[in-house]
Every structure is written in C-alpha cells, then in structure tokens.
Design an enzyme around this catalytic site. Structure first.
Site, PDB file in Angstrom:
ATOM      1  N   HIS A  30       0.779  -1.308   0.002  1.00  0.00           N
ATOM      2  CA  HIS A  30       0.125  -0.165   0.037  1.00  0.00           C
ATOM      3  C   HIS A  30       0.863   1.280  -0.002  1.00  0.00           C
ATOM      4  CE1 HIS A  30      -2.820   2.685   2.344  1.00  0.00           C
ATOM      5  NE2 HIS A  30      -3.485   2.512   1.000  1.00  0.00           N
TER       6      HIS A  30
ATOM      7  N   GLU B 186       0.579  -0.194  -4.639  1.00  0.00           N
ATOM      8  CA  GLU B 186      -0.820   0.555  -4.766  1.00  0.00           C
ATOM      9  C   GLU B 186      -0.204   1.986  -4.859  1.00  0.00           C
ATOM     10  OE1 GLU B 186      -4.261   2.889  -2.824  1.00  0.00           O
ATOM     11  OE2 GLU B 186      -2.054   2.702  -2.427  1.00  0.00           O
TER      12      GLU B 186
ATOM     13  N   ASP C 209      -1.523   6.635  -5.353  1.00  0.00           N
ATOM     14  CA  ASP C 209      -2.487   7.471  -5.407  1.00  0.00           C
ATOM     15  C   ASP C 209      -2.207   8.462  -6.483  1.00  0.00           C
ATOM     16  OD1 ASP C 209      -4.196   6.542  -2.806  1.00  0.00           O
ATOM     17  OD2 ASP C 209      -2.001   6.811  -2.299  1.00  0.00           O
TER      18      ASP C 209
ATOM     19  N   HIS D 144      -0.715  11.100  -1.785  1.00  0.00           N
ATOM     20  CA  HIS D 144      -2.166  10.786  -1.318  1.00  0.00           C
ATOM     21  C   HIS D 144      -2.773  11.705  -0.884  1.00  0.00           C
ATOM     22  CE1 HIS D 144      -4.827   9.390   1.890  1.00  0.00           C
ATOM     23  NE2 HIS D 144      -4.807   8.547   1.204  1.00  0.00           N
TER      24      HIS D 144
ATOM     25  N   GLU E 243      -4.855   4.237  -7.692  1.00  0.00           N
ATOM     26  CA  GLU E 243      -6.063   4.756  -7.344  1.00  0.00           C
ATOM     27  C   GLU E 243      -5.989   6.119  -8.043  1.00  0.00           C
ATOM     28  OE1 GLU E 243      -6.403   5.081  -3.113  1.00  0.00           O
ATOM     29  OE2 GLU E 243      -8.181   6.648  -3.587  1.00  0.00           O
TER      30      GLU E 243
HETATM   31  O1  G3P Z   1      -6.060   0.978  -1.846  1.00  0.00           O
HETATM   32  C1  G3P Z   1      -6.713   1.202  -0.465  1.00  0.00           C
HETATM   33  C2  G3P Z   1      -6.555   2.295   0.058  1.00  0.00           C
HETATM   34  O2  G3P Z   1      -5.458   2.992  -0.580  1.00  0.00           O
HETATM   35  C3  G3P Z   1      -7.492   3.105   0.105  1.00  0.00           C
HETATM   36  O3  G3P Z   1      -7.402   4.196   1.265  1.00  0.00           O
HETATM   37  O4  G3P Z   1      -6.869   6.319   1.896  1.00  0.00           O
HETATM   38  O5  G3P Z   1      -5.063   4.734   1.663  1.00  0.00           O
HETATM   39  O6  G3P Z   1      -6.047   5.883  -0.348  1.00  0.00           O
HETATM   40  P1  G3P Z   1      -6.233   5.452   0.922  1.00  0.00           P
HETATM   41 CA    CA Z   2      -4.812   4.756  -2.028  1.00  0.00          CA
END
Ligand code: G3P
Ligand code: CA
Length: 302
Positions: free
Chosen positions: A51, A78, A80, A93, A161
């Site tokens: 993550h 993962e 953002d 993020h 994301e």
């Molecule tokens: O991939 C799941 C997670 O990233 C969602 O929450 O706030 O960490 O972007 P966040």
């Molecule tokens: Ca995320």
C-alpha cells in the site's frame, strides 16, 4: 458422473474465482463404473499489495517505497494519483502536500498547500522523504510518468488509485493517456499488471467506458443488492477490512464482472497478522497492506 461432466465442473469451479483448485480422480475400486470425484483443495493465498509502496519501510508513494516493495519480493504496489496546477499527474495521497513533504518551509505563504495549487516544478523542489526518516532526505514526489517507468523497471504490478477525482475534471482520460504513453495499456499489462480503482464510482465507470479492457475496482462496500449494478463496470470490490465478513465476500464472488470472471475482493489496510489471517479466512483475493512482509509471514503460517 462422466469424465466430461467432471471436466466441466472443474472448469466451472476454476472460473468461480480460483476459490478451489479442482482435481479429478477416479476410484479404482470399480473399474466398470469409475467414480470420478472432485477434491476441493485449499483456496490460493490472497495477493499481497504493498500500500503506497512498502510504506512502513520507506516514504509512501515514492520511488524508494516501490523499490523497497520489489526488494522484499512483492510484485503489486498501490499508489494515489492527483494533478498539479499546470496539469501534471503526480503520485501523492493527501489533498495537501503538508504531511508528506517540507512544503510549509519551502513555500510558507501558500497555505493550505493543496496539490492542485502547485506547479509540477514547485512540487519537484519538495523533499518527500525527510518527514519519514533522514535516511530518505531528498526523495521527491514522483510524477506518474516517473513512477510508471520505475515500476516497469522493477517488473512490478500496479493498483492505481485515482484520488479525489472530483477535484480534477478529466483525470481519468489523462491517466489513461499517461498509462498508454508508458506502455501500460498493452495486452501484457492489461492481462495481469494493472488495476485502476477509486472511491468514486463515477470515476471508475468513466475509466471502464474509456478503456473497457482495463480491470477496475471500486473502493468501498456497496450493499449486496447493488453488486449486480457494480458488476457492469468493475472487476473488484475493495472494501475496508473492518467492514468485511465472509458472507459479504461470498456475495461479491457470486457476481461476474465485465470481463466474465467472478468479482474479486482486495481488503485494506491490513497491517497485522491476525487481520491478515482473518481476511484470508473470509476468502478475500487480495490484502492491501503497509507491511507486506508481516502479512506474508502471517499467511505462510496458516
Ligand atoms: O487501496 C486502498 C486504500 O489506498 C484506500 O485508502 O486512503 O489509503 O487511499 P487510502
Ligand atoms: Ca490509496
């Protein structure tokens, strides 16, 4: 049951989300009337997704974080994606740059330091590593292009994301353009190396409409009555771990997504051994974690 029927059942089980690994056997006891049986083996271990990269070990959403994930032996990362004032896609993020960079010191008069209020050149000046540890001083906020090149170099896979899409009109098409330019929309990447997700169902639907071949995920926990509708444009439902139950996972698995496979479930954010084991017991297909090494050790022990 005839062999062909067994094969059909085996195929159906395999298609049911790899929840079972069907093995057909023939009992030798009655050679005249062989009795093939299907043995349901253990379901595969969930995929582990680092993550924001291996973000317990390196500053989140940076190149060192994806390098660390690769060094630890994890394929999936993962991130953002958001957009700068002058239209560059960057990997960060929060809506503001305050928590994960030294923006307050470099641009003291620019509160509240929103990503969308800074140019790419300004963001490139920021230190996105020192807040985490002096060992990462000088680490930069990567552009999406820089990030894609690095994870390609590392042979990694991406759960991308689209963050806060309501702030960035058209970000879906723009993200797909960068992905295409960097070679991430070819058959090889689409088959097994890319999933695009968002908390915004509209954003995920837009990605699906623009490029139906991309696997997509909705971040959230729709009512089970809504899953049929989601299954028209998402391949995965990715809920937060505390909202999960085995029944919900089974309800998601019961639907087939736009690519004909059962919907999958990646749960977030699970950083402890007991959560990882419980999630695996629920039947989740993936675990999104800041501590992929902890989750791997926990699942190995199951
Ligand atoms: O991939 C799941 C997670 O990233 C969602 O929450 O706030 O960490 O972007 P966040
Ligand atoms: Ca995320």
């Amino acid at each position: 049951m005839h062999a062909r029927a067994v094969a059909t059942l085996a195929t159906a089980l395999a298609a049911a989300g790899d929840l079972f690994l069907p093995v057909s056997q023939t009992r030798a006891a009655d050679a005249q009337h062989p009795q093939p049986v299907v043995v349901a083996q253990r379901r595969p271990q969930p995929v582990i997704v680092a993550h924001r990269g291996a973000s317990a070990h390196a500053p989140e959403n940076t190149l060192p974080a994806v390098d660390k994930a690769a060094a630890l032996g994890f394929s999936w990362v993962e991130n953002d994606v958001q957009r700068t004032k002058d239209g560059e896609l960057v990997v960060v993020h929060d809506t503001t740059l305050k928590r994960t960079t030294n923006v307050e010191r470099i641009f003291p008069g620019r509160a509240p330091w929103k990503v969308k209020d800074f140019t790419a050149a300004e963001i490139a000046r920021l230190d996105a590593g020192s807040w985490f540890s002096p060992a990462f001083a000088g680490t930069r906020v990567p552009t999406l292009d820089q990030y894609l090149r690095r994870i390609e170099h590392n042979h990694e896979k991406l759960l991308l994301e689209i963050k806060n899409p309501e702030l960035y009109p058209g970000i879906e098409a723009q993200t797909l353009k960068v992905l295409a330019n960097d070679g991430w929309l070819d058959h090889r990447h689409l088959a097994d190396r890319l999933i695009v997700q968002s908390f915004s169902a509209d954003s995920v639907r837009a990605v699906h409409r623009l490029k139906p071949a991309i696997r997509t995920a909705y971040l959230g926990h729709p009512d089970t009555a809504e899953l049929r509708r989601y299954a028209t444009f998402v391949d995965l439902i990715n809920p937060s771990y505390p909202t999960l139950s085995a029944d919900y996972v089974a309800a998601v698995h019961a639907h087939r997504g736009p690519h004909g496979a059962p919907l999958r479930v990646f749960a977030w954010t699970v950083d402890d051994a007991s959560g990882a084991r419980t999630g695996a017991g629920y039947g989740v297909d993936g675990v999104i974690t800041n501590k992929p090494d902890v989750v791997r050790a926990a699942l190995k022990a199951v």
